[in-house]
Design a protein around this motif. Structure first.
Motif, PDB file in Angstrom:
ATOM      1  N   UNK A  69       0.931  -0.770  -0.333  1.00  0.00           N
ATOM      2  CA  UNK A  69      -0.578  -0.028  -0.031  1.00  0.00           C
ATOM      3  C   UNK A  69       0.811   1.216  -0.416  1.00  0.00           C
ATOM      4  N   UNK A  70       1.314   2.164  -0.671  1.00  0.00           N
ATOM      5  CA  UNK A  70       1.448   3.310  -0.869  1.00  0.00           C
ATOM      6  C   UNK A  70       0.910   4.633  -1.191  1.00  0.00           C
ATOM      7  N   UNK A  71       0.958   5.549  -0.137  1.00  0.00           N
ATOM      8  CA  UNK A  71      -0.474   5.727  -0.087  1.00  0.00           C
ATOM      9  C   UNK A  71       0.554   7.671   0.303  1.00  0.00           C
ATOM     10  N   UNK A  72       0.083   8.866  -0.246  1.00  0.00           N
ATOM     11  CA  UNK A  72       1.395   9.951  -0.260  1.00  0.00           C
ATOM     12  C   UNK A  72       0.420  10.930   0.384  1.00  0.00           C
ATOM     13  N   UNK A  73       1.191  11.596   0.828  1.00  0.00           N
ATOM     14  CA  UNK A  73       1.200  13.066   1.544  1.00  0.00           C
ATOM     15  C   UNK A  73      -0.455  12.977   2.555  1.00  0.00           C
ATOM     16  N   UNK A  74      -1.796  13.567   2.202  1.00  0.00           N
ATOM     17  CA  UNK A  74      -2.760  13.569   2.828  1.00  0.00           C
ATOM     18  C   UNK A  74      -3.911  12.088   2.825  1.00  0.00           C
ATOM     19  N   UNK A  75      -2.837  10.903   2.020  1.00  0.00           N
ATOM     20  CA  UNK A  75      -3.072   9.553   1.574  1.00  0.00           C
ATOM     21  C   UNK A  75      -3.084   9.328   2.947  1.00  0.00           C
ATOM     22  N   UNK A  76      -3.592   8.742   4.135  1.00  0.00           N
ATOM     23  CA  UNK A  76      -3.307   7.743   5.398  1.00  0.00           C
ATOM     24  C   UNK A  76      -2.958   6.705   5.057  1.00  0.00           C
ATOM     25  N   UNK A  77      -3.592   5.820   4.249  1.00  0.00           N
ATOM     26  CA  UNK A  77      -3.738   4.309   4.226  1.00  0.00           C
ATOM     27  C   UNK A  77      -3.770   3.844   2.790  1.00  0.00           C
ATOM     28  N   UNK A  78      -3.782   3.071   2.632  1.00  0.00           N
ATOM     29  CA  UNK A  78      -4.241   1.873   1.814  1.00  0.00           C
ATOM     30  C   UNK A  78      -4.306   1.760  -0.006  1.00  0.00           C
ATOM     31  N   UNK A  79      -3.483   2.747   0.183  1.00  0.00           N
ATOM     32  CA  UNK A  79      -2.817   3.910  -1.351  1.00  0.00           C
ATOM     33  C   UNK A  79      -2.524   2.701  -2.509  1.00  0.00           C
ATOM     34  N   UNK A  80      -3.132   2.563  -4.037  1.00  0.00           N
ATOM     35  CA  UNK A  80      -3.001   1.191  -4.754  1.00  0.00           C
ATOM     36  C   UNK A  80      -1.890   1.639  -5.798  1.00  0.00           C
ATOM     37  N   UNK A  81      -0.420   1.136  -5.712  1.00  0.00           N
ATOM     38  CA  UNK A  81       0.699   1.496  -6.431  1.00  0.00           C
ATOM     39  C   UNK A  81       0.262   1.267  -7.859  1.00  0.00           C
ATOM     40  N   UNK A  82       0.305   3.105  -8.437  1.00  0.00           N
ATOM     41  CA  UNK A  82       0.397   3.337  -9.908  1.00  0.00           C
ATOM     42  C   UNK A  82       1.608   3.864 -10.400  1.00  0.00           C
ATOM     43  N   UNK A  83       1.436   3.144 -11.898  1.00  0.00           N
ATOM     44  CA  UNK A  83       2.964   3.673 -13.085  1.00  0.00           C
ATOM     45  C   UNK A  83       2.623   5.170 -13.357  1.00  0.00           C
ATOM     46  N   UNK A  84       1.283   5.771 -12.638  1.00  0.00           N
ATOM     47  CA  UNK A  84       0.770   7.428 -12.824  1.00  0.00           C
ATOM     48  C   UNK A  84       1.313   8.297 -11.297  1.00  0.00           C
ATOM     49  N   UNK A  85       0.957   7.519 -10.347  1.00  0.00           N
ATOM     50  CA  UNK A  85       1.744   8.196  -9.172  1.00  0.00           C
ATOM     51  C   UNK A  85       3.510   8.251  -8.755  1.00  0.00           C
ATOM     52  N   UNK A  86       3.866   9.799  -9.300  1.00  0.00           N
ATOM     53  CA  UNK A  86       5.347   9.595  -9.589  1.00  0.00           C
ATOM     54  C   UNK A  86       5.385  10.584  -8.517  1.00  0.00           C
ATOM     55  N   UNK A  87       6.738   9.811  -7.516  1.00  0.00           N
ATOM     56  CA  UNK A  87       7.291  10.894  -5.970  1.00  0.00           C
ATOM     57  C   UNK A  87       7.632  12.025  -7.122  1.00  0.00           C
ATOM     58  N   UNK A  88       7.214  12.710  -5.646  1.00  0.00           N
ATOM     59  CA  UNK A  88       8.256  14.121  -6.473  1.00  0.00           C
ATOM     60  C   UNK A  88       8.628  14.702  -5.051  1.00  0.00           C
ATOM     61  N   UNK A  89      10.182  15.800  -5.005  1.00  0.00           N
ATOM     62  CA  UNK A  89      10.540  16.125  -3.895  1.00  0.00           C
ATOM     63  C   UNK A  89       9.872  17.349  -3.505  1.00  0.00           C
ATOM     64  N   UNK A  90      10.211  16.485  -2.101  1.00  0.00           N
ATOM     65  CA  UNK A  90       9.055  16.912  -0.883  1.00  0.00           C
ATOM     66  C   UNK A  90       7.961  16.282  -0.473  1.00  0.00           C
ATOM     67  N   UNK A  91       7.576  15.654  -0.771  1.00  0.00           N
ATOM     68  CA  UNK A  91       6.608  14.561  -0.210  1.00  0.00           C
ATOM     69  C   UNK A  91       6.672  13.456   0.567  1.00  0.00           C
ATOM     70  N   UNK A  92       5.693  12.985   1.245  1.00  0.00           N
ATOM     71  CA  UNK A  92       5.897  11.953   1.976  1.00  0.00           C
ATOM     72  C   UNK A  92       5.008  11.073   1.972  1.00  0.00           C
ATOM     73  N   UNK A  93       5.809   9.740   1.684  1.00  0.00           N
ATOM     74  CA  UNK A  93       4.846   8.420   1.127  1.00  0.00           C
ATOM     75  C   UNK A  93       5.172   6.957   2.200  1.00  0.00           C
ATOM     76  N   UNK A  94       3.744   6.802   2.497  1.00  0.00           N
ATOM     77  CA  UNK A  94       3.814   5.558   3.709  1.00  0.00           C
ATOM     78  C   UNK A  94       3.633   4.453   2.802  1.00  0.00           C
ATOM     79  N   UNK A  95       4.614   3.279   3.077  1.00  0.00           N
ATOM     80  CA  UNK A  95       4.105   2.398   2.437  1.00  0.00           C
ATOM     81  C   UNK A  95       4.425   0.785   3.570  1.00  0.00           C
ATOM     82  N   UNK A  96       3.151  -0.005   3.467  1.00  0.00           N
ATOM     83  CA  UNK A  96       2.429  -0.463   4.353  1.00  0.00           C
ATOM     84  C   UNK A  96       2.817  -1.935   3.371  1.00  0.00           C
TER      85      UNK A  96
END
Ligand code: MG
Ligand code: MG
Length: 256
Positions: A69-96
């Protein structure tokens, strides 16, 4: 009914936990601007499956489609990985992530900074990690589930942040989610009593703003209702006569 694990079961969970901790350390080492969450998912899945008999716990669990589960910034949990979600400088990503070995599971999560993050984000990550540590410290024989939640909540609210109520930690073992539920809030001496051999996934989810949440149209991703940043740290822990043992400890080389 809260399952008490045998010494053998706990050793297998510890093995699963080591693979899981190494997976998260590998994902952390590859987390940087320009990487997609699908890239991280592929790295994790390949690494887990390289270990004989180990499989990703999440894939197919309640029909979840991925290893992380990859959840970026205001996402808390259960984010679905996607090739379209590209990490940007300054993000925080929760990896479960979860690992299953010989029919037993381990569960762990970290929130990672992407490049340089704001001081506010850094503090949120530190407080959430501190809250997890406080919860683990309270997971001792004779304490109750409410002592764990109380310890977490105290650290979070003293820092001025809020605890998510709707999502909770859990027992873990032959099933990924077992009794008891472990809220990240509570009152001392309330709830089931902790006994040696209980294995628990303790997982504070902490919002910088208000505690309220909502679920996106993908039916999975849980976000903060007010759009504020959120962090999530988790360990699988066994209650022992001589204190809690973390089954998913970060590898020594990955510690700051
Ligand atoms: Mg987890
Ligand atoms: Mg969990």
């Amino acid at each position: 009914m809260i399952a008490i694990k045998s010494a053998r079961e706990i050793e297998i969970m510890a093995q699963a936990g080591r693979i899981l901790a190494d997976t998260l350390a590998l994902v952390a080492s590859r987390t940087e601007p320009g990487v997609s969450t699908a890239d991280l998912d592929a790295i994790a899945e390949t690494f887990i499956c390289r270990h004989l008999g180990a499989t990703p716990s999440f894939k197919g669990l309640y029909d979840f489609p991925a290893t992380l589960c990859t959840s970026i910034n205001n996402e808390i949990v259960h984010g679905i990985p996607s090739p379209e979600r590209i990490l940007r400088e300054g993000d925080v990503i929760s990896v479960d992530c979860g690992v299953c070995l010989e029919g037993l599971h381990a569960d762990s999560a970290v929130t990672l900074p992407v490049g340089t993050v704001s001081p506010e984000a850094r503090r949120l990550l530190q407080v959430t990690q501190d809250a997890l540590d406080a919860g683990i410290t309270a997971a001792i024989q004779g304490n109750h589930v409410g002592d764990v939640g109380h310890a977490v909540q105290r650290v979070v609210e003293r820092a001025g942040y809020s605890v998510v109520r709707e999502l909770v930690g859990h027992g873990i073992g032959t099933s990924f989610h077992e009794e008891p539920q472990i809220p990240n809030y509570g009152k001392p001496r309330r709830g089931p009593r902790l006994m040696p051999g209980m294995t628990l996934a303790i997982e504070p989810m902490v919002n910088l703003g208000l505690p309220q949440i909502r679920t996106l149209d993908d039916k999975w991703t849980v976000v903060t209702a007010d759009g504020s940043l959120s962090a999530h740290f988790e360990h699988t822990v066994v209650v022992q006569p001589d204190g809690p043992r973390v089954l998913t400890p970060a590898p020594v080389s990955a510690e700051a």
